[in-house]
Design an enzyme around this catalytic site. Sequence first.
Site, PDB file in Angstrom:
ATOM      1  CE  LYS A  39     -43.411   6.346 -61.290  1.00 42.06           C
ATOM      2  NZ  LYS A  39     -44.151   7.187 -62.253  1.00 42.06           N
ATOM      3  CE1 TYR A 265     -42.231  24.192 -31.608  1.00 38.60           C
ATOM      4  CE2 TYR A 265     -42.544  22.067 -32.695  1.00 38.60           C
ATOM      5  CZ  TYR A 265     -41.704  23.044 -32.180  1.00 38.60           C
ATOM      6  OH  TYR A 265     -40.349  22.872 -32.239  1.00 38.60           O
TER       7      TYR A 265
END
Length: 382
Positions: A39, A265
């Site tokens: 999965k 940033y």
Amino acid sequence: MSDKYYRSAYMNVDLNAVASNFKVFSTLHPNKTVMAVVKANAYGLGSVKVARHLMENGATFFAVATLDEAIELRMHGITAKILVLGVLPAKDIDKAIQHRVALTVPSKQWLKEAIKNISGEQEKKLWLHIKLDTGMGRLGIKDTNTYQEVIEIIQQYEQLVFEGVFTHFACADEPGDMTTEQYQRFKDMVNEAIKPEYIHCQNSAGSLLMDCQFCNAIRPGISLYGYYPSEYVQQKVKVHLKPSVQLIANVVQTKTLQAGESVSYGATYTATDPTTIALLPIGYADGYLRIMQGSFVNVNGHQCEVIGRVCMDQTIVKVPDQVKAGDSVILIDNHRESPQSVEVVAEKQHTINYEVLCNLSRRLPRIYHDGDQRFVTNELLK
């Protein structure tokens, strides 16, 4: 999927390591079916390539979370049995029958709704695994009477096959009595009714730590890919698992920050002396998260600090002066003792190794290694 890619960041996936780990479980439980859990895109590795390789190494049964994941495998030639562990909307039941996929029965009400939605045109069998909630508190039937009633409903329809029953452990990767209590509750409930072909309860931790002779199948997930479910499990077992994933980025540019200059940033890093930095074309959109600021990566054997904020598409590293564009950088390593191991990265991210792997996004090309052979998949260029 394309076998080409046009960026300097990618995952290396060692298929031989995955096959080796599969054989570990086959050896630990020689009389049980190994339901390989693929999965979440095989925990980020790539479900199609992983499933194909496991089939070549003896896998006969896979488990996924959704019908979409199962159909993806079918569309790429995976013919082995597949079980959907999650809940399928009852209205979509015909799709599961069409693709020969086994489904989880989480409740009596779901089963009744699913039966109503089977079209008269469907003549194929529908395989069903009943989920019992023995303490996890999520999906599943909690009482024996309802369990027996669900079996009786299934038996009323020739098209339906009661193929399996299972539960899921909540604390198998931790010390304590809860797992033993869940296992006993599971046995007690299953013994009150007819037994199906498959009886399973062991996840990776359960498969590594427990025998569970009552069961005839196991469901290893994270450990198929070479990772222990917890430090507790790793310390308790003598089994050697092989990590299968590397995350690599190549330097795209180097430059020098002068004293007083900042980078990225928020200007959270300011150089105090002339500092060589390397720019890596990878960021939090790839699953290398902002919290990795201050961690270390391997650049030509040197442990180099990630400085400034990790950006969506770029990461900045403080490096020795001799580093140049094109040099390879290891952000996640496939050696357990490495400072860049998945476990070290998980600790930095305040999470678990499962999440680190699952966060590695689809825009990263996967390069698969099978001995001397090399294969590339790029989901962006399908």
